[in-house]
Design a protein around this motif. Structure first.
Motif, PDB file in Angstrom:
ATOM      1  N   ALA A 106      56.235  34.320  26.424  1.00 30.34           N
ATOM      2  CA  ALA A 106      55.863  34.886  27.716  1.00 30.34           C
ATOM      3  C   ALA A 106      56.931  34.817  28.682  1.00 30.34           C
ATOM      4  O   ALA A 106      57.257  36.157  29.440  1.00 30.34           O
ATOM      5  N   SER A 107      57.384  33.552  28.869  1.00 35.17           N
ATOM      6  CA  SER A 107      58.442  33.284  29.757  1.00 35.17           C
ATOM      7  C   SER A 107      59.790  34.395  29.819  1.00 35.17           C
ATOM      8  O   SER A 107      59.976  34.974  30.549  1.00 35.17           O
ATOM      9  N   SER A 148      56.895  39.546  23.901  1.00 34.54           N
ATOM     10  CA  SER A 148      56.275  38.245  24.045  1.00 34.54           C
ATOM     11  C   SER A 148      56.003  37.657  22.769  1.00 34.54           C
ATOM     12  O   SER A 148      56.107  36.288  22.475  1.00 34.54           O
ATOM     13  N   ASP A 204      55.529  45.120  23.452  1.00 35.35           N
ATOM     14  CA  ASP A 204      55.987  43.730  24.012  1.00 35.35           C
ATOM     15  C   ASP A 204      56.496  42.736  23.136  1.00 35.35           C
ATOM     16  O   ASP A 204      56.181  42.780  22.038  1.00 35.35           O
ATOM     17  N   GLU A 234      54.550  26.297  22.776  1.00 38.15           N
ATOM     18  CA  GLU A 234      53.897  27.407  22.294  1.00 38.15           C
ATOM     19  C   GLU A 234      54.968  27.781  21.051  1.00 38.15           C
ATOM     20  O   GLU A 234      55.985  27.551  20.805  1.00 38.15           O
ATOM     21  N   ALA A 273      59.959  36.926  27.824  1.00 35.84           N
ATOM     22  CA  ALA A 273      59.486  38.319  27.842  1.00 35.84           C
ATOM     23  C   ALA A 273      59.481  38.851  29.181  1.00 35.84           C
ATOM     24  O   ALA A 273      59.751  39.822  29.675  1.00 35.84           O
ATOM     25  N   ASN A 274      58.912  38.088  30.210  1.00 34.44           N
ATOM     26  CA  ASN A 274      58.813  38.419  31.571  1.00 34.44           C
ATOM     27  C   ASN A 274      60.108  38.561  32.233  1.00 34.44           C
ATOM     28  O   ASN A 274      60.342  39.317  33.164  1.00 34.44           O
TER      29      ASN A 274
END
Length: 331
Positions: A218-219, A213, A211, A190, A221-222
């Motif tokens: 994404a990881s 991310s 957001d 990424e 951010a989650n």
């Protein structure tokens, strides 16, 4: 070395007037150029950032111009003519070997073509490590041998102190206290991944209720979103700062990290610092008091309230007795 250690080292180089060229190595986004800019600002010297990877050899050596049957080399306007400062060759090893070859004379001899670097200027450079999968060229041994080499590494506590100074969102600071392993976490597939640089970007996004991310991936951010879901269990920071009674109902580590960051960010006076310290001392274990002190004390020194804070703190008999077990915290 950490960012603070690198800053102290470079400051000593400036104050000593050492004109040896310096090469700073580190992973992308770790803050190499930010440290150099901070050193220049603190020492009131100029800063010129040159990206050799964006130049051709003639851009640095100058344009040949005939003058009375002799060729003169007109140097580029971005090179300094007077004063003092740091000529910073960022991303040096991203430049092609031919470009590094031209820079070699500037780095060692402090001149290139007909141009001579003024005496008050330092030549420093920075580059990414090959292990970071950066598009870099090998640095020729003769060029590498012209530098003092310094390695910058990420450090959670150093970054948090930077984050307090830059007023990053307390949720970001609390999360990185809870998950320091995510301060710098490259993702192999990424383009958006966590680094000190992108966490600063994420703070701006979070302040805008966007957001994060796109900045950190994404990881990360989650996991940050899961951390923020505990916000409804945080006590009232304003009440704590005012010295009002406030109960800590959840002792989950994520909540404790979040409240510590929120308090340190919000403290604006010695009285608020005393109220916060006493609240943490009464509500949490000694280990959490220790952690709070490690975050709080450097921040109080920066904003000029540390001396008044200690004076007020030792007036209280209960607090004075508690501090006998933690005298090292007040050093």
């Amino acid at each position: 070395m950490t960012a603070n250690e690198l800053k102290d080292y470079l400051t000593a180089v400036v104050k000593s007037g050492l004109k040896h060229a310096v090469m700073i190595w580190g992973m992308p986004g770790i803050g190499k150029s930010s440290v150099v800019q901070a050193v220049c600002a603190d020492n009131n010297v100029d800063f010129i950032d040159v990206r050799l990877s964006q130049l051709m050899p003639s851009d640095l050596r100058g344009i040949p111009v005939p003058d009375d049957a002799v060729t003169q080399w007109y140097p580029p306007a971005f090179l300094p003519r007077s004063g003092c400062g740091v000529l910073f060759l960022d991303e040096l090893n991203m430049a092609a070997p031919s470009m590094q070859g031209v820079a070699q004379q500037l780095i060692l001899d402090r001149k290139v073509g007909d141009y001579c670097l003024p005496d008050g200027w330092f030549v420093w450079a920075a580059g990414n490590q090959k292990s970071a999968k950066a598009a870099v060229f090998d640095m020729p041994a003769p060029l590498a041998n012209r530098f003092l080499h310094l390695n910058l590494e990420s450090c959670g506590q150093t970054f948090r102190q930077y984050a307090y100074r830059q007023q990053l969102h307390p949720d970001i600071i609390g999360f990185l206290s809870f998950r320091p392993d995510l301060l710098h976490s490259m993702h192999p597939s990424e383009p958006n991944w966590a680094s000190p640089r992108t966490w600063h970007m994420a703070s701006d996004l979070h302040k805008a209720t966007l957001d994060i991310s796109p900045a950190v991936g994404a990881s990360a951010a989650n996991e940050f979103a899961a951390f923020c879901s505990m916000q409804n269990q945080l006590p009232d920071c304003k009440a704590i700062l005012a010295g009002e009674s406030c109960e800590l109902t959840c002792h989950d580590p994520s909540v404790l990290y979040a409240i510590i960051a929120a308090l340190v960010v919000s403290i604006g006076s010695a009285n608020e610092a005393v109220h916060s310290f006493n609240w943490v001392r009464q509500q949490a274990s000694k280990e959490w008091v220790h952690l709070f002190a490690l975050e709080l004390f450097p921040r109080l020194r920066e904003i000029g309230h540390y001396a008044e804070f200690t004076r007020l703190l030792i007036k209280d008999a209960d607090t004075r007795g508690f501090l006998t077990e933690f005298t090292q915290l007040m050093a």
